[in-house]
Design a protein around this motif. Structure first.
Motif, short mmCIF file in Angstrom:
data_model
loop_
_atom_site.label_atom_id
_atom_site.label_comp_id
_atom_site.label_asym_id
_atom_site.label_seq_id
_atom_site.Cartn_x
_atom_site.Cartn_y
_atom_site.Cartn_z
N LYS A 19 10.10 46.45 -2.38
CA LYS A 19 9.01 45.76 -2.20
C LYS A 19 7.87 46.50 -2.34
CE LYS A 19 6.50 42.98 1.34
NZ LYS A 19 6.74 42.45 2.76
N ASP A 40 18.99 36.40 -5.05
CA ASP A 40 17.83 36.01 -3.78
C ASP A 40 16.91 36.84 -3.43
OD1 ASP A 40 19.53 33.66 -3.62
OD2 ASP A 40 20.65 34.34 -1.78
N GLN A 43 14.03 36.61 -6.08
CA GLN A 43 13.34 35.52 -5.72
C GLN A 43 12.39 35.65 -4.76
OE1 GLN A 43 15.68 31.97 -5.28
NE2 GLN A 43 16.59 32.07 -7.17
N GLN A 44 12.77 36.49 -3.66
CA GLN A 44 11.93 36.97 -2.49
C GLN A 44 10.86 37.94 -2.82
OE1 GLN A 44 14.07 37.94 1.24
NE2 GLN A 44 15.94 37.07 0.31
N LYS A 47 7.97 36.21 -4.63
CA LYS A 47 6.78 35.66 -3.40
C LYS A 47 5.85 36.74 -3.17
CE LYS A 47 10.07 32.08 -2.18
NZ LYS A 47 10.68 31.54 -0.85
N GLU A 48 6.26 38.24 -3.42
CA GLU A 48 5.43 39.31 -2.92
C GLU A 48 4.90 39.80 -4.26
OE1 GLU A 48 4.94 39.90 0.12
OE2 GLU A 48 6.56 38.65 1.17
#
Length: 236
Positions: A19, A40, A43-44, A47-48
């Motif tokens: 991240k 997964d 995909q997370q 969003k960031e």
């Protein structure tokens, strides 16, 4: 945009690093054994506003590591960093004088043989990009408070790998740097998500690691403790 491969990046410190580094403008290759969990995580991160892709990394399967390296060279030849973060704890309840040999073999495979095989396979690509290798590890000396033989032995081997490669790169003036980073006690699956005094969150640790990686220093062969203050004795 350069690419960074982080093993075990679907959770814990690896995900937190993905991240933060992704938000610095790099593309993150999410190394994970489980495809669903890897996707997964992708995909997370999307969003960031982090650009990432899943790469199958199974430290117990040398062939899969060689295949991953070939795929990265073909599709992500701009790879500039490998972070060897994935690993297992082994059975930490086993005493040093009665550790099962199967535990030693399993832990060494995931924490040393696998990372070495992946590192070896990616060095040619990293050399082209003046790249860096970062090994997430711990000090491996004797400690009466934390003394799981299988885990510490595997990390001692990883530390030796870092030192040996650093000396080789330096002696031969090769454009690759390698270093070790000790994150300190961190709340992750490795310790059953322990929350206790002195433990940091993965996001806090990731922020400190990224500060080291972006400080402009070579850090060839360095062993950096990002929570060094936890291990220093207070002055009298």
């Amino acid at each position: 945009m350069s690419s960074i491969l982080i093993t075990g990046a679907n959770k814990g410190i690896g995900f937190a690093l993905a991240k933060v580094l992704g938000q610095h403008g790099t593309q993150v290759l999410i190394g994970a054994r489980n495809e669903q969990r890897g996707n997964d995580a992708v995909q997370q991160l999307a969003k960031e506003n982090v650009k990432s892709v899943y790469i199958h990394i199974d430290l117990d399967d040398i062939n899969s590591l060689e295949n991953a390296a070939e795929s990265i060279e073909k599709n992500y030849s701009d790879l500039s960093m490998l972070i060897n973060n994935a690993g297992i704890s082994g059975d930490m309840s086993q005493r040093p004088d009665n550790t099962d040999l199967a535990q030693l073999r399993e832990t060494m495979q995931s924490n040393f043989f696998g990372p070495y095989a992946l590192t070896k396979a990616l060095i040619p690509t990293l050399k082209k990009n003046n790249g860096r290798i970062v090994d997430i590890t711990i000090p491996a000396g004797g400690n009466e408070f934390f003394n799981p033989l299988a885990y510490k032995t595997s990390k001692a081997a990883l530390n030796s790998m870092t030192e040996s490669l650093a000396a080789y790169f330096k002696k031969n003036n090769l454009p690759v740097r390698i270093m070790s980073i000790h994150p300190g006690p961190t709340t992750t699956d490795l310790n059953g998500n322990t929350i206790a005094k002195g433990f940091s969150s993965p996001s806090d640790v990731a922020d400190k690691i990224v500060k080291v990686l972006t400080d402009g220093k070579e850090h060839q062969g360095d062993f950096v403790e990002v929570n060094k203050e936890l291990f220093e004795k207070p002055s009298a």
